[in-house]
Write a protein that holds these residues in place. Structure first.
Motif, PDB file in Angstrom:
ATOM      1  N   GLY A  55       0.814  -1.205   0.000  1.00  0.00           N
ATOM      2  CA  GLY A  55       0.000   0.000   0.000  1.00  0.00           C
ATOM      3  C   GLY A  55       0.850   1.258   0.000  1.00  0.00           C
ATOM      4  N   PRO A  56       0.188   2.425  -0.038  1.00  0.00           N
ATOM      5  CA  PRO A  56       0.906   3.698  -0.118  1.00  0.00           C
ATOM      6  C   PRO A  56       1.835   3.920   1.078  1.00  0.00           C
ATOM      7  N   LEU A  57       3.027   4.449   0.789  1.00  0.00           N
ATOM      8  CA  LEU A  57       4.005   4.758   1.825  1.00  0.00           C
ATOM      9  C   LEU A  57       4.118   6.266   1.979  1.00  0.00           C
ATOM     10  N   TRP A  58       4.097   6.725   3.222  1.00  0.00           N
ATOM     11  CA  TRP A  58       4.275   8.138   3.546  1.00  0.00           C
ATOM     12  C   TRP A  58       5.462   8.277   4.475  1.00  0.00           C
ATOM     13  N   ALA A 110      -2.396   6.302   3.948  1.00  0.00           N
ATOM     14  CA  ALA A 110      -1.118   5.623   4.137  1.00  0.00           C
ATOM     15  C   ALA A 110      -1.319   4.256   4.763  1.00  0.00           C
ATOM     16  N   ARG A 111      -0.582   3.281   4.274  1.00  0.00           N
ATOM     17  CA  ARG A 111      -0.575   1.947   4.874  1.00  0.00           C
ATOM     18  C   ARG A 111       0.808   1.605   5.426  1.00  0.00           C
ATOM     19  N   TYR A 143      -2.269  11.871  10.428  1.00  0.00           N
ATOM     20  CA  TYR A 143      -2.712  12.544   9.200  1.00  0.00           C
ATOM     21  C   TYR A 143      -2.491  11.636   7.998  1.00  0.00           C
ATOM     22  N   ALA A 144      -1.308  11.035   7.919  1.00  0.00           N
ATOM     23  CA  ALA A 144      -0.996  10.153   6.794  1.00  0.00           C
ATOM     24  C   ALA A 144      -1.962   8.976   6.735  1.00  0.00           C
ATOM     25  N   ALA A 146       0.681   1.081   9.191  1.00  0.00           N
ATOM     26  CA  ALA A 146      -0.390   1.873   9.790  1.00  0.00           C
ATOM     27  C   ALA A 146      -1.197   1.027  10.766  1.00  0.00           C
ATOM     28  N   GLU A 147      -1.392  -0.232  10.436  1.00  0.00           N
ATOM     29  CA  GLU A 147      -2.169  -1.121  11.289  1.00  0.00           C
ATOM     30  C   GLU A 147      -1.523  -1.276  12.670  1.00  0.00           C
ATOM     31  N   LEU A 148      -0.206  -1.514  12.697  1.00  0.00           N
ATOM     32  CA  LEU A 148       0.473  -1.696  13.972  1.00  0.00           C
ATOM     33  C   LEU A 148       0.564  -0.373  14.731  1.00  0.00           C
ATOM     34  N   TYR A 149       0.763   0.723  14.018  1.00  0.00           N
ATOM     35  CA  TYR A 149       0.840   2.022  14.695  1.00  0.00           C
ATOM     36  C   TYR A 149      -0.440   2.284  15.486  1.00  0.00           C
ATOM     37  N   GLN A 150      -1.564   2.036  14.869  1.00  0.00           N
ATOM     38  CA  GLN A 150      -2.837   2.255  15.557  1.00  0.00           C
ATOM     39  C   GLN A 150      -3.064   1.239  16.661  1.00  0.00           C
ATOM     40  N   ALA A 151      -2.674  -0.003  16.429  1.00  0.00           N
ATOM     41  CA  ALA A 151      -2.912  -1.056  17.417  1.00  0.00           C
ATOM     42  C   ALA A 151      -2.121  -0.828  18.698  1.00  0.00           C
TER      43      ALA A 151
END
Length: 270
Positions: free
Chosen positions: A27-30, A111-112, A105-106, A199-204
């Protein structure tokens, strides 16, 4: 939870960019870069990002309340950048708040994969490619190697920096607080200016603590309590500023890297 963002948004695709690589299945990288009072240094960081082998990313610079021309340097760079550039303003002081604002924001904008460096650092040309490769190979978080910038102190200063990093890494592995049974991965020192995460781990894991520096150890331990999928790549290299060593001296810098804070010194020397 997605936060409200105060933003000064500048999006600038290159006038004639090279053909972008095929989007990665991850997925998209930021890329997120927090910045405070960095008008003298951020230009070199932006140039290092523009020189990446993999430029298929969106850049977010988070201005953490600078009163100098940091934002102006970013805007002028954005006018001809080889990737989209977004400039955000985060009024809450502290690198933790700036990084968290940039990452969230990303994520809110698609962003993924997320990568971070700092506005006084120089990512080497393969940095983005190594970060992407690590995350798409299955790691939830990838940590890279830090080296001393070659345009600051001389050989003795760079050697001192290597020694301090090695001591801090060894201390971190032995520290009882880092060996709790609740951790899913062993401790290895992680530099916030050279990391990537999904992004998944950042939120988790709850994200970056919105506190002043230092935040890296707290964040790493949040990730370690959430996932064992943490990897380290020697080819993901960022050249680190030595200004803390110059401002603090060897002993105070050692105290900083060993987790004892800055004492009476500023936690963010300029």
């Amino acid at each position: 939870m997605t936060r409200a963002f105060e933003q000064d948004r500048t999006v600038a695709p290159a006038p004639a960019p090279a053909p972008a690589p095929t989007p990665d299945p991850g997925g998209p990288l930021w890329v997120v870069v927090p910045a405070y009072q960095e008008q003298a240094r951020v230009g070199a960081t932006l140039a290092a990002l523009a020189a990446q082998d993999d430029r298929d990313f969106t850049l977010v610079v988070v201005d953490n309340g600078s009163t100098d021309d940091t934002a102006g340097v970013v805007k002028r760079f954005a006018a001809g950048a080889p990737f989209p550039v977004v400039l955000l303003r985060e009024p809450q002081k502290g690198v933790g708040a700036a990084v968290d604002t940039g990452f969230r924001y990303a994520i809110a904008h698609g962003a993924r994969l997320l990568a971070r460096t700092d506005a006084d650092c120089l990512p080497r040309p393969g940095w983005v490619a190594a970060a992407r490769s690590g995350l798409t190979a299955g790691s939830g978080m990838v940590c890279g190697a830090i080296r001393a910038r070659r345009d600051e102190l001389g050989p003795a200063g760079r050697a001192g920096f290597r020694l301090l990093v090695a001591l801090a890494a060894a201390f971190g592995r032995l520290r009882p607080a880092h060996r709790d049974r609740g951790y899913l991965a062993p401790y290895r020192m992680h530099a916030g200016n050279n990391m990537a995460i999904t992004a998944e781990l950042y939120q988790a894991c709850g994200g970056m603590p919105r506190i002043p520096s230092p935040t890296d150890r707290t964040f790493l331990n949040r990730v370690r309590r959430t996932s064992p999928a943490i990897s380290h790549r020697r080819d993901m290299v960022v050249e680190n500023s030595l200004r803390r060593l110059r401002a603090y001296g060897v002993l105070r810098t050692a105290s900083w890297y060993l987790g004892r804070g800055s004492g009476p010194m500023s936690p963010d020397p300029r």
